[in-house]
Design a protein around this motif. Structure first.
Motif, short mmCIF file in Angstrom:
data_model
loop_
_atom_site.label_atom_id
_atom_site.label_comp_id
_atom_site.label_asym_id
_atom_site.label_seq_id
_atom_site.Cartn_x
_atom_site.Cartn_y
_atom_site.Cartn_z
N UNK A 177 0.81 -1.22 0.00
CA UNK A 177 0.00 0.00 0.00
C UNK A 177 0.84 1.27 0.00
N UNK A 178 2.16 1.14 0.10
CA UNK A 178 3.05 2.30 0.10
C UNK A 178 4.44 1.90 0.51
N UNK A 179 5.33 2.87 0.58
CA UNK A 179 6.68 2.60 1.08
C UNK A 179 6.57 2.10 2.51
N UNK A 180 7.17 0.95 2.79
CA UNK A 180 7.05 0.35 4.11
C UNK A 180 8.20 0.78 5.00
N UNK A 181 7.85 1.23 6.20
CA UNK A 181 8.80 1.58 7.25
C UNK A 181 8.51 0.68 8.45
N UNK A 182 9.55 0.33 9.20
CA UNK A 182 9.35 -0.44 10.43
C UNK A 182 10.30 0.09 11.50
N UNK A 183 9.76 0.26 12.70
CA UNK A 183 10.52 0.80 13.83
C UNK A 183 10.25 -0.05 15.06
N UNK A 196 7.51 -9.87 5.47
CA UNK A 196 7.63 -9.34 4.11
C UNK A 196 8.12 -10.43 3.16
N UNK A 197 9.16 -11.14 3.58
CA UNK A 197 9.75 -12.20 2.75
C UNK A 197 8.75 -13.32 2.51
N UNK A 198 8.06 -13.74 3.57
CA UNK A 198 7.08 -14.84 3.43
C UNK A 198 5.94 -14.46 2.50
N UNK A 199 5.63 -13.15 2.43
CA UNK A 199 4.54 -12.68 1.58
C UNK A 199 4.99 -12.44 0.14
N UNK A 200 6.24 -12.73 -0.16
CA UNK A 200 6.74 -12.58 -1.52
C UNK A 200 7.40 -11.26 -1.81
N UNK A 201 7.62 -10.45 -0.77
CA UNK A 201 8.29 -9.17 -0.95
C UNK A 201 9.77 -9.25 -0.65
N UNK A 202 10.44 -8.13 -0.80
CA UNK A 202 11.87 -8.05 -0.54
C UNK A 202 12.09 -7.14 0.68
N UNK A 203 12.55 -7.71 1.81
CA UNK A 203 12.78 -6.88 2.99
C UNK A 203 13.74 -5.73 2.76
N UNK A 204 14.63 -5.88 1.78
CA UNK A 204 15.60 -4.81 1.50
C UNK A 204 14.92 -3.57 0.92
N UNK A 205 13.71 -3.71 0.44
CA UNK A 205 12.98 -2.56 -0.08
C UNK A 205 12.32 -1.76 1.03
N UNK A 206 12.25 -2.32 2.21
CA UNK A 206 11.65 -1.64 3.37
C UNK A 206 12.68 -0.77 4.06
N UNK A 207 12.20 0.27 4.72
CA UNK A 207 13.06 1.14 5.52
C UNK A 207 12.89 0.70 6.98
N UNK A 208 13.89 0.00 7.52
CA UNK A 208 13.76 -0.64 8.84
C UNK A 208 14.76 -0.06 9.80
#
Length: 212
Positions: A177-183, A196-208
C-alpha cells in the motif's frame, strides 16, 4: 557537555510509561520524520547519552521525541521529570531512514516505535498521501493521534503483543500500500522482515530502523 542546549517546552503522558517530550528547534536543525537524535544529560552528575527517534512530522518551531520510561533506566525517568524551561543537550539529526512526502506509506511499529510511525503517517497525510499504521503493543500509546489519523482516512491496525501471526498477516495484507517503514526492537523488526519475505516481498525494499 557536548551537543546543542535546547529548551524543553512540554512533557506529556501519551500512554502507560510513555511520554512525549517537546523541544525548541535549535538554529540549523533540519530533520525529516524517521531520523533520530542523541540526547545528553547528567541526571546524577554523570553524563548519559541515548538515541531517540523523532515523533513529530515537522521540526519548524519545535520537535517531539517519544520516550518509553524504564523505572530502572539511566535517563528516561529523569526525562519524565522535566518541565518547560529545562535544558537538554541534543546532537543530530542522524539516520538515513527518512520520509520526504513523496509517497504513500505503511508504517509498522513495535512498542516505542509508534512515535516514528505516527510522525511518518501524519507527514504523509499532510502531503496528501495515504497512510497505513500497523502497531503491535501490550498497551498502546499515542491513541489520540492514531484516532486522528483514522478520522483523516488512514488505516490503523492494532496487533496484540506477542501475536506474531497477526502481525505477519497485517504486514502481508498492507505491504504494497506504500513505502514500508518499520521501527522497533530487534525481535520485532526481524519478524516484520520475515513477514515481508514470506509474503513474496523483498525486505531490503523496506526502511527498517532497529532499536537494538
Amino acid at each position: 557537555m557536548k551537543g546543542t542546549p535546547v529548551t524543553v517546552t512540554s512533557v506529556t503522558d501519551v500512554g502507560s510509561d510513555t511520554i512525549a517530550i517537546e523541544l525548541e528547534t535549535p538554529d540549523g536543525f533540519d530533520a525529516l520524520p524517521g531520523q533520530f537524535v542523541l540526547l545528553r544529560a547528567a541526571p546524577d552528575d554523570e553524563e548519559v547519552a541515548r538515541h531517540y527517534t523523532l515523533s513529530s512530522p515537522t521540526v519548524d518551531d519545535t520537535f517531539e521525541l517519544t520516550v518509553g520510561i524504564d523505572p530502572d533506566g539511566d535517563l528516561s525517568p529523569w526525562l519524565a521529570d522535566r518541565e518547560g524551561g529545562d535544558t537538554i543537550h541534543v546532537e543530530g539529526p542522524f539516520g538515513r531512514i527518512t520520509y520526504d512526502g513523496t509517497s504513500d506509506v505503511v508504517a509498522v511499529a513495535g512498542g516505542p516505535g509508534v512515535g516514528a510511525a505516527v510522525a511518518i503517517a501524519e507527514a504523509a497525510q499532510d502531503a496528501s498521501h495515504d497512510a497505513v499504521v500497523i502497531y503491535q503493543a501490550a498497551d498502546p500509546a499515542h491513541l489520540d493521534r492514531l484516532e486522528a489519523l483514522e478520522r483523516a482516512g488512514a488505516t490503523v491496525v492494532f496487533v496484540d503483543d506477542g501475536a506474531d501471526e497477526d502481525l505477519a498477516a497485517a504486514v502481508a495484507a498492507h505491504r504494497e500500500a506504500g513505502q514500508l517503514y518499520a521501527f522497533g526492537f530487534d525481535d520485532f523488526v526481524t519478524a516484520v522482515a520475515e513477514a515481508i519475505d514470506d509474503a513474496g516481498g523483498d525486505p531490503d525494499d523496506a526502511q527498517i530502523e532497529n532499536f537494538g
